[in-house]
Design a protein around this motif. Structure first.
Motif, PDB file in Angstrom:
ATOM      1  N   GLY A   1       0.818  -1.215   0.000  1.00 54.78           N
ATOM      2  CA  GLY A   1       0.000   0.000   0.000  1.00 54.78           C
ATOM      3  C   GLY A   1       0.844   1.253   0.000  1.00 54.78           C
ATOM      4  N   SER A   2       1.918   1.251   0.779  1.00 60.09           N
ATOM      5  CA  SER A   2       2.816   2.412   0.829  1.00 60.09           C
ATOM      6  C   SER A   2       3.480   2.652  -0.520  1.00 60.09           C
ATOM      7  CB  SER A   2       3.887   2.204   1.905  1.00 60.09           C
ATOM      8  OG  SER A   2       3.290   2.146   3.173  1.00 60.09           O
ATOM      9  N   GLU A   3       3.842   1.590  -1.201  1.00 63.51           N
ATOM     10  CA  GLU A   3       4.461   1.728  -2.523  1.00 63.51           C
ATOM     11  C   GLU A   3       3.450   2.228  -3.552  1.00 63.51           C
ATOM     12  OE1 GLU A   3       7.568   1.815  -5.175  1.00 63.51           O
ATOM     13  OE2 GLU A   3       7.664   1.478  -3.017  1.00 63.51           O
ATOM     14  N   LEU A   4       2.214   1.751  -3.454  1.00 65.24           N
ATOM     15  CA  LEU A   4       1.180   2.194  -4.390  1.00 65.24           C
ATOM     16  C   LEU A   4       0.915   3.692  -4.266  1.00 65.24           C
ATOM     17  CD1 LEU A   4      -1.377  -0.744  -4.293  1.00 65.24           C
ATOM     18  CD2 LEU A   4       0.054  -0.039  -6.223  1.00 65.24           C
ATOM     19  N   LYS A   5       1.073   4.242  -3.072  1.00 66.73           N
ATOM     20  CA  LYS A   5       0.858   5.685  -2.875  1.00 66.73           C
ATOM     21  C   LYS A   5       1.777   6.508  -3.776  1.00 66.73           C
ATOM     22  CE  LYS A   5      -0.529   5.369   1.905  1.00 66.73           C
ATOM     23  NZ  LYS A   5      -0.125   5.656   3.276  1.00 66.73           N
TER      24      LYS A   5
ATOM     25  N   PRO B   1      -1.179   8.474  -6.487  1.00 64.67           N
ATOM     26  CA  PRO B   1      -1.375   9.471  -5.421  1.00 64.67           C
ATOM     27  C   PRO B   1      -2.816   9.963  -5.290  1.00 64.67           C
ATOM     28  CG  PRO B   1      -0.262  10.472  -7.290  1.00 64.67           C
ATOM     29  CD  PRO B   1      -0.333   8.997  -7.569  1.00 64.67           C
ATOM     30  N   LYS B   2      -3.632   9.822  -6.319  1.00 69.06           N
ATOM     31  CA  LYS B   2      -5.005  10.323  -6.258  1.00 69.06           C
ATOM     32  C   LYS B   2      -6.003   9.262  -5.803  1.00 69.06           C
ATOM     33  CE  LYS B   2      -4.240  14.002  -9.497  1.00 69.06           C
ATOM     34  NZ  LYS B   2      -4.646  14.688 -10.702  1.00 69.06           N
ATOM     35  N   ALA B   3      -5.531   8.059  -5.540  1.00 71.09           N
ATOM     36  CA  ALA B   3      -6.415   6.991  -5.067  1.00 71.09           C
ATOM     37  C   ALA B   3      -6.844   7.283  -3.630  1.00 71.09           C
ATOM     38  CB  ALA B   3      -5.699   5.643  -5.141  1.00 71.09           C
ATOM     39  N   THR B   4      -7.922   6.633  -3.210  1.00 74.61           N
ATOM     40  CA  THR B   4      -8.373   6.685  -1.821  1.00 74.61           C
ATOM     41  C   THR B   4      -7.761   5.502  -1.101  1.00 74.61           C
ATOM     42  OG1 THR B   4     -10.461   7.704  -2.457  1.00 74.61           O
ATOM     43  CG2 THR B   4     -10.395   6.613  -0.310  1.00 74.61           C
ATOM     44  N   TYR B   5      -7.212   5.744   0.090  1.00 71.54           N
ATOM     45  CA  TYR B   5      -6.532   4.684   0.837  1.00 71.54           C
ATOM     46  C   TYR B   5      -7.220   4.427   2.163  1.00 71.54           C
ATOM     47  CZ  TYR B   5      -2.801   4.972  -2.543  1.00 71.54           C
ATOM     48  OH  TYR B   5      -2.094   4.933  -3.714  1.00 71.54           O
ATOM     49  N   LEU B   6      -7.517   3.152   2.436  1.00 72.88           N
ATOM     50  CA  LEU B   6      -7.968   2.732   3.763  1.00 72.88           C
ATOM     51  C   LEU B   6      -6.713   2.298   4.501  1.00 72.88           C
ATOM     52  CD1 LEU B   6     -11.166   0.663   2.902  1.00 72.88           C
ATOM     53  CD2 LEU B   6     -11.009   3.037   3.625  1.00 72.88           C
ATOM     54  N   MET B   7      -6.432   2.953   5.621  1.00 74.01           N
ATOM     55  CA  MET B   7      -5.155   2.759   6.291  1.00 74.01           C
ATOM     56  C   MET B   7      -5.155   1.601   7.285  1.00 74.01           C
ATOM     57  SD  MET B   7      -3.642   4.959   4.617  1.00 74.01           S
ATOM     58  CE  MET B   7      -2.048   5.133   5.363  1.00 74.01           C
TER      59      MET B   7
END
Length: 69
Positions: free
Chosen positions: A14-18, A22-28
């Motif tokens: 997930g950290s790499e995908l950011k 960068p414009k995606a929504t992330y559930l942390m």
């Protein structure tokens, strides 16, 4: 533009995908949505995403081996 949701934003993948999305929504993590609760998912998770990338995982290997269900 596609609407993208990524679960597991705190993890390695997930950290790499950011960096790349960068414009995606992330559930942390569970504080954002407990993915082990199916009723909560059905009632909470927006259905208007074009793509959902599921990277969330339970990483306690010893616990997982002891309780495989």
């Amino acid at each position: 533009m596609l609407k993208i949701l990524v679960t597991g934003g705190n993890g390695m993948l997930g950290s790499e995908l950011k960096k790349h999305l960068p414009k995606a929504t992330y559930l942390m993590g569970r504080k954002d949505l407990d993915l082990s609760n199916l009723n909560l998912i059905d009632n909470t998770l927006p259905s208007d995403y074009d793509i959902i990338i599921h990277t969330a995982a339970y990483t306690d290997i010893q616990y997982s081996e002891k309780f495989p269900e």
